[in-house]
Design a protein around this motif. Structure first.
Motif, PDB file in Angstrom:
ATOM      1  N   VAL A 161      12.561  19.115  -8.347  1.00 40.07           N
ATOM      2  CA  VAL A 161      11.770  17.445  -7.241  1.00 40.07           C
ATOM      3  C   VAL A 161      11.428  17.046  -8.345  1.00 40.07           C
ATOM      4  N   ALA A 162      11.944  15.618  -8.447  1.00 39.60           N
ATOM      5  CA  ALA A 162      11.616  14.925  -9.225  1.00 39.60           C
ATOM      6  C   ALA A 162      10.183  14.536  -9.209  1.00 39.60           C
ATOM      7  N   ARG A 163       9.528  14.170  -8.496  1.00 41.86           N
ATOM      8  CA  ARG A 163       7.882  14.360  -8.557  1.00 41.86           C
ATOM      9  C   ARG A 163       7.485  15.066  -6.943  1.00 41.86           C
ATOM     10  N   LEU A 164       5.556  15.357  -7.329  1.00 45.31           N
ATOM     11  CA  LEU A 164       5.286  15.469  -6.139  1.00 45.31           C
ATOM     12  C   LEU A 164       4.114  13.746  -5.390  1.00 45.31           C
ATOM     13  N   GLU A 165       4.144  13.910  -4.467  1.00 45.36           N
ATOM     14  CA  GLU A 165       3.029  12.436  -4.288  1.00 45.36           C
ATOM     15  C   GLU A 165       2.338  12.762  -2.917  1.00 45.36           C
ATOM     16  N   GLU A 166       1.525  11.697  -2.979  1.00 44.77           N
ATOM     17  CA  GLU A 166       0.755  11.563  -1.483  1.00 44.77           C
ATOM     18  C   GLU A 166       0.859  10.139  -1.300  1.00 44.77           C
ATOM     19  N   ILE A 167       1.283  10.068  -0.281  1.00 47.10           N
ATOM     20  CA  ILE A 167       1.996   8.167   0.009  1.00 47.10           C
ATOM     21  C   ILE A 167       0.369   8.243   1.300  1.00 47.10           C
ATOM     22  N   ASP A 168      -0.040   7.031   1.432  1.00 51.59           N
ATOM     23  CA  ASP A 168      -0.814   6.785   2.335  1.00 51.59           C
ATOM     24  C   ASP A 168      -0.315   6.284   3.469  1.00 51.59           C
ATOM     25  N   CYS A 169      -0.758   7.029   4.813  1.00 49.45           N
ATOM     26  CA  CYS A 169       0.134   7.225   5.778  1.00 49.45           C
ATOM     27  C   CYS A 169      -0.021   5.454   6.688  1.00 49.45           C
ATOM     28  N   ARG A 170      -0.780   4.471   5.911  1.00 48.28           N
ATOM     29  CA  ARG A 170      -0.510   3.103   5.761  1.00 48.28           C
ATOM     30  C   ARG A 170       0.447   2.701   5.992  1.00 48.28           C
ATOM     31  N   ARG A 171       1.037   2.439   4.737  1.00 50.00           N
ATOM     32  CA  ARG A 171       2.578   2.409   3.923  1.00 50.00           C
ATOM     33  C   ARG A 171       3.885   2.405   5.135  1.00 50.00           C
ATOM     34  N   ILE A 172       3.229   3.339   6.253  1.00 53.13           N
ATOM     35  CA  ILE A 172       5.210   4.541   6.266  1.00 53.13           C
ATOM     36  C   ILE A 172       5.494   3.192   7.616  1.00 53.13           C
ATOM     37  N   GLU A 173       6.426   2.954   7.503  1.00 53.64           N
ATOM     38  CA  GLU A 173       6.704   2.229   8.761  1.00 53.64           C
ATOM     39  C   GLU A 173       7.724   3.057   9.336  1.00 53.64           C
ATOM     40  N   ILE A 174       8.384   2.560  10.488  1.00 58.25           N
ATOM     41  CA  ILE A 174       8.930   3.548  11.716  1.00 58.25           C
ATOM     42  C   ILE A 174      10.319   1.666  11.742  1.00 58.25           C
ATOM     43  N   SER A 175      11.624   2.851  11.626  1.00 56.33           N
ATOM     44  CA  SER A 175      12.752   1.451  11.877  1.00 56.33           C
ATOM     45  C   SER A 175      13.720   2.517  12.119  1.00 56.33           C
ATOM     46  N   ASP A 176      14.250   2.373  13.612  1.00 58.25           N
ATOM     47  CA  ASP A 176      15.680   2.471  14.498  1.00 58.25           C
ATOM     48  C   ASP A 176      14.887   4.285  14.557  1.00 58.25           C
ATOM     49  N   GLY A 177      13.953   4.730  14.549  1.00 59.09           N
ATOM     50  CA  GLY A 177      13.197   6.106  15.105  1.00 59.09           C
ATOM     51  C   GLY A 177      13.460   6.909  13.034  1.00 59.09           C
ATOM     52  N   ARG A 178      13.693   5.676  12.656  1.00 60.13           N
ATOM     53  CA  ARG A 178      13.564   6.651  11.323  1.00 60.13           C
ATOM     54  C   ARG A 178      12.010   6.187  10.002  1.00 60.13           C
ATOM     55  N   TYR A 179      11.664   7.316   9.589  1.00 59.65           N
ATOM     56  CA  TYR A 179      10.387   7.183   9.370  1.00 59.65           C
ATOM     57  C   TYR A 179      10.778   6.180   7.440  1.00 59.65           C
ATOM     58  N   LEU A 180      10.361   5.629   7.162  1.00 59.13           N
ATOM     59  CA  LEU A 180      10.950   4.718   5.594  1.00 59.13           C
ATOM     60  C   LEU A 180       9.052   4.121   4.788  1.00 59.13           C
ATOM     61  N   VAL A 181       9.446   4.438   3.715  1.00 60.12           N
ATOM     62  CA  VAL A 181       8.305   3.522   2.993  1.00 60.12           C
ATOM     63  C   VAL A 181       8.823   2.658   1.888  1.00 60.12           C
ATOM     64  N   GLN A 182       7.929   1.977   1.253  1.00 58.42           N
ATOM     65  CA  GLN A 182       8.256   0.949   0.696  1.00 58.42           C
ATOM     66  C   GLN A 182       8.287   2.261  -0.878  1.00 58.42           C
ATOM     67  N   TYR A 183       9.726   2.442  -1.487  1.00 56.28           N
ATOM     68  CA  TYR A 183       8.620   3.535  -3.287  1.00 56.28           C
ATOM     69  C   TYR A 183       9.098   2.432  -4.394  1.00 56.28           C
ATOM     70  N   ARG A 184       8.561   2.065  -4.997  1.00 54.59           N
ATOM     71  CA  ARG A 184       9.325   2.093  -6.278  1.00 54.59           C
ATOM     72  C   ARG A 184      10.588   0.210  -6.013  1.00 54.59           C
ATOM     73  N   ASP A 185       9.610  -0.446  -5.604  1.00 57.02           N
ATOM     74  CA  ASP A 185      10.312  -1.512  -4.674  1.00 57.02           C
ATOM     75  C   ASP A 185      11.717  -1.373  -4.311  1.00 57.02           C
ATOM     76  N   ARG A 186      11.226  -0.459  -3.665  1.00 58.59           N
ATOM     77  CA  ARG A 186      12.697   0.475  -3.361  1.00 58.59           C
ATOM     78  C   ARG A 186      12.210   1.281  -1.368  1.00 58.59           C
ATOM     79  N   LEU A 187      13.273   0.621  -0.304  1.00 52.47           N
ATOM     80  CA  LEU A 187      12.915   1.969   0.547  1.00 52.47           C
ATOM     81  C   LEU A 187      13.864   3.215   0.605  1.00 52.47           C
ATOM     82  N   MET A 188      12.827   4.420   1.052  1.00 54.69           N
ATOM     83  CA  MET A 188      13.022   5.396   0.799  1.00 54.69           C
ATOM     84  C   MET A 188      12.525   5.962   2.168  1.00 54.69           C
ATOM     85  N   PRO A 189      13.694   6.483   2.343  1.00 57.26           N
ATOM     86  CA  PRO A 189      13.665   7.493   3.677  1.00 57.26           C
ATOM     87  C   PRO A 189      12.621   8.778   3.520  1.00 57.26           C
TER      88      PRO A 189
END
Length: 831
Positions: A585-613
């Motif tokens: 495990v690289a890190r334990l995180e708690e992501i604000d749910c408002r930052r979570i996006e859905i694209s083509d049925g997949r959950y994504l979040v902008q994490y450290r300047d990149r999209l993380m599935p």
């Protein structure tokens, strides 16, 4: 005693110590002109001074030795007999010097036995034609006066100071520092004062004075090593062994008092390695080792301490025999021995009278020495530890604190008491609160601090020292680093930084690992100095706040089973526990749910300047619609994947035994963790689900994607986990459970490009497998990467000699993939 004679004895003794060391080097490097020149000049200087002081016996003896050294300089071959004779001459000179020092006159006696032998070797019956000199002999003779004159000029700018004078000066400076601190405390209490400016000047002058005095007391630790090459050479001759001595870090400076106290322990440990550790040449060759053994000394500064290691590549400690002897000596019962770890068994060698030797010799066997080594080191507040690997060697580690040093420290408060934390280990300070950015949280019962999106493990100083029952979630966090470990020490208050004088602790308190010494503050208070290394050890043991039973052996309480695995236990999609190795495990995180996006049925979040599935464990698991969503972040190179979880349950250490296998994708099997059936998650299954091209990275050449890796590991858990990881990096994998199965796979015609082998396997270990692969012409050139739970310099060196191309820690997934890709690239370039 005449001042001139005293100066002669001092300088000559120092010169002879250097001659001892230089002669042993010269025997190994007979063509080294620099070494020969140094020895010749030293002997020549001693001879000249003897003549000046009217010491005819010494003059005749040194003249004969100088003549023989001159023959070497002219090209006569250097023999072991000649070096031994010169060393015997040096011993005779030392004996005469001792008589001169005791009686202030040269003793009567005859040295014709040595002089005749020196003359015989200097004038052999059939002397070879001398090599032509690179410069005229006369020129060699216009150089020596010049060098002597240069030495005189250096000497004219230096003086010898009695050691007691330096010690008294250091004590006086320490008291001056304490007085300066008291004055600073008075000015702080009274605010503006006319004394503020001159006191600042006094403080600066005191700092400069203390630094200068400290420098006068510091000496390279190499001064304590000068006699060791001669000792090892003589021991090797007496024992019939071939031994090389390597010394690194000789320039490391240490306080003179400490230097004097570690000389004898160092000598004894080196003798112990030569006698008990290093095998005879025939035994080493039979074990696949070089015929010559190696003893390695290293020294370095670490966190205000001096770390000295004495290591050999010999047979290692005989743990079975130590167990038997411990029972015979009444040190422990058979039941107690059975429950002790290997580290505890090794430490029995420091017990008084303990020895595993079968016979008493002039070198060892009486059980006297190792207990004295530990006593001498502990006398200056240090520690000595031993680690041993069967067949690979033994390493003694001495950690020596500065017994009289002035350092900058942070003064803190916990439970109403003040403590000093050396500022060398402090990275930063943070104010903890129940709300806001820096808040203390708990994973089960373990406190952590959210610091710049990272979870920092914490330990409450008040709880550790049992200074209070309730541990608040507010206060100050001293972010501390020990080695690669970063953690926070929670204190009630922080005052200021202050230069303190470190005083050694009483022997009655020395067993408390949290303290390294005491000091006196400016207001006259005596406080304890915190040892960050001891705090780090307590943090590793989960820092129990319950009272400690001091009747229990502390080393036994701190012992850690090397077979334990750290597991992160969580729940996701159901109430059944799930677990994954914490090291993945690289890190334990708690992501604000408002930052979570859905694209083509997949959950994504902008994490450290990149999209993380974001992936879910199963279809029943969902992503929260509001609040914070806990995730586990797994990263490899420039990519990261988040695994959605419902709850972090705990972090535990236990033996991992997968009792029931599983055919379900993403699950390696089931094991009992914390008393409950737990799914062990196969992270390698989810990596390619995060990025469809993870298995076929575009930046990898086609040849690399088709490489086949033979993975050899007797643990099904590691086999499955590493197989998925290696496949996700774009390689084919053939996984087997033993070295014999690996050899069978290579003989069956399976194309194998790279071998990854566990070092610790039953029946046939990684070293034996490497030797077998090297003997087969079909696999002789195949790259082999070693996997090991414990990596030491000795193991790496032995691995390279056995034919391993690389050495990787078992849980270093990034390192393993990088090593495989590096070997694959080398194969592609070679093709």
């Amino acid at each position: 005693m005449d001042d001139l004679l005293r100066e002669f004895l001092t300088e000559t003794t120092e010169s002879l110590d250097r001659v001892d060391s230089e002669l042993v080097r010269f025997e190994r490097e007979p063509n080294n002109g620099d070494i020969l020149g140094n020895i010749f000049r030293l002997v020549h200087t001693i001879k000249g001074t003897c003549g000046f002081l009217g010491l005819p016996r010494l003059e005749m003896l040194t003249h004969a030795a100088e003549t023989l050294m001159g023959k070497f300089r002219d090209g006569m071959p250097v023999t072991s007999e000649a070096v031994t004779l010169v060393l015997a001459t040096i011993d005779r000179i030392k004996s005469i010097l001792d008589e001169i020092e005791a009686n202030q006159r040269e003793p009567t006696g005859d040295d014709r036995d040595l002089i005749n032998e020196l003359s015989r070797l200097a004038q052999p019956e059939e002397q070879a034609e001398p090599r032509p000199s690179t410069r005229p002999k006369a020129a060699v003779e216009r150089v020596e006066p010049g060098e002597g004159a240069r030495g005189d000029r250096v000497a004219s700018h230096s003086i010898r100071v009695n050691v007691e004078t330096l010690d008294h000066l250091m004590t006086t400076v320490s008291e001056l520092v304490l007085t300066r601190n008291q004055l600073l405390e008075i000015v702080r209490r009274h605010g503006d004062s006319d004394f503020k400016v001159p006191l600042q000047r006094l403080s600066n002058v005191t700092a400069e004075l203390q630094e200068g005095v400290m420098k006068t007391r510091m000496q390279p630790i190499g001064h304590a090593w000068q006699k060791l090459p001669r000792i090892v050479r003589d021991l090797a001759a007496d024992l019939g062994k071939e031994i090389e001595l390597e010394m690194r870090g000789a320039e490391t400076e240490v306080d003179r008092q400490v230097l004097e106290l570690v000389k004898d322990p160092l000598t004894h440990l080196v003798r112990n390695c030569a006698d008990h550790g290093i095998e005879r040449s025939a035994e080493r060759l039979a074990a696949g080792k070089p015929r010559s053994g190696t003893i390695r000394l290293t020294a370095c500064h670490e966190g205000g301490h001096i770390i000295i290691e004495i290591a050999d590549d010999g047979r290692g400690l005989d743990l079975a025999r130590i167990r038997v002897k411990a029972v015979e000596h009444g040190l422990a019962s058979e039941a107690e021995i059975a429950g002790k770890s290997e580290a505890e068994i090794c430490n029995f060698i420091f017990a008084p009278g303990f020895s595993t030797a079968t016979q008493v010799t002039s070198i060892s066997g009486r059980g006297v020495g190792m207990d004295a080594v530990r006593a001498n080191i502990e006398q200056i507040g240090g520690t000595v530890d031993v680690k041993s690997v069967a067949g690979a060697g033994t390493t003694f580690t001495m950690k020596i604190p500065l017994t009289l040093a002035i350092v900058s420290a942070l003064i803190v408060e916990a439970g109403g008491e003040r403590f000093a934390i050396p500022q060398l280990s402090v990275l930063e300070l943070a104010r903890a609160s129940t709300i806001g950015e820096h808040r203390i949280e708990k994973i089960k019962d373990s406190p952590v601090l959210r610091l710049r999106n990272k979870l920092l493990p914490l330990i409450h100083l008040k709880g550790l020292l049992q200074l209070g029952e309730r541990e608040d979630d507010t206060g100050f966090v001293v972010v501390t680093q020990v080695g690669n470990q970063v953690f926070g020490i929670v204190v009630d208050g922080v005052f200021h930084t202050e230069e303190i004088v470190i005083k050694p602790m009483s022997s009655k308190l020395r067993h408390i690992a949290a303290f390294s010494g005491t000091t006196i503050l400016g207001d006259g208070s005596v406080i304890m100095i915190i040892d960050p290394n001891g705090i780090a050890q307590a943090l590793g043991r989960a820092a129990p706040a319950a009272p400690v039973d001091h009747a229990v052996d502390e080393e036994g309480a701190q012992a850690v089973d090397e077979d334990l695995t750290s597991l992160l236990v969580f729940r996701a999609g159901s109430q059944q526990q799930k677990a994954v190795p914490l090291s993945l495990v690289a890190r334990l995180e708690e992501i604000d749910c408002r930052r979570i996006e859905i694209s083509d049925g997949r959950y994504l979040v902008q994490y450290r300047d990149r999209l993380m599935p974001l992936l879910r464990i199963d279809s029943n698991g969902g992503v929260r619609q509001a609040g914070a969503q806990p995730i586990l972040v797994f990263a490899e190179r420039d990519r990261a994947m988040g695994l959605v979880v419902d709850e972090i349950v705990d972090i535990v250490e236990q033996r991992l035994d997968i009792e029931v296998a599983s055919d379900q994708p993403g699950v390696l099997g089931y094991a009992v963790v914390k008393g409950s059936a737990t799914e062990i998650i196969d992270i390698g299954h989810y990596l390619p689900l995060a990025f469809e091209d993870w298995l076929h990275r575009r930046d990898l050449p086609a040849a690399r994607r088709r490489r086949t890796v033979l993975l050899v590991d007797d643990s099904p858990f590691f086999r499955d986990m590493l197989s998925a990881l290696i496949r996700s990096a774009g390689f084919n994998v053939v996984a087997v459970g033993s070295a014999k199965q690996a050899l069978a796979a290579t003989k069956a015609g399976t194309t194998i490009d790279i071998v990854v082998a566990d070092m610790e396997m039953p029946e046939m270990d990684g070293f034996e497998l490497a030797a077998a692969l090297r003997q087969n012409p079909q696999t002789a050139a195949t790259p082999i990467i070693a996997l090991s739970a414990m990596i030491s310099a000795e193991a790496v060196e032995r691995g390279h000699k056995a034919g391993f191309h690389d050495f990787v820690a078992k849980f270093d997934r990034a390192g393993l993939v990088a090593a495989i890709k590096e070997q694959s690239a080398d194969l592609s370039r070679a093709a």
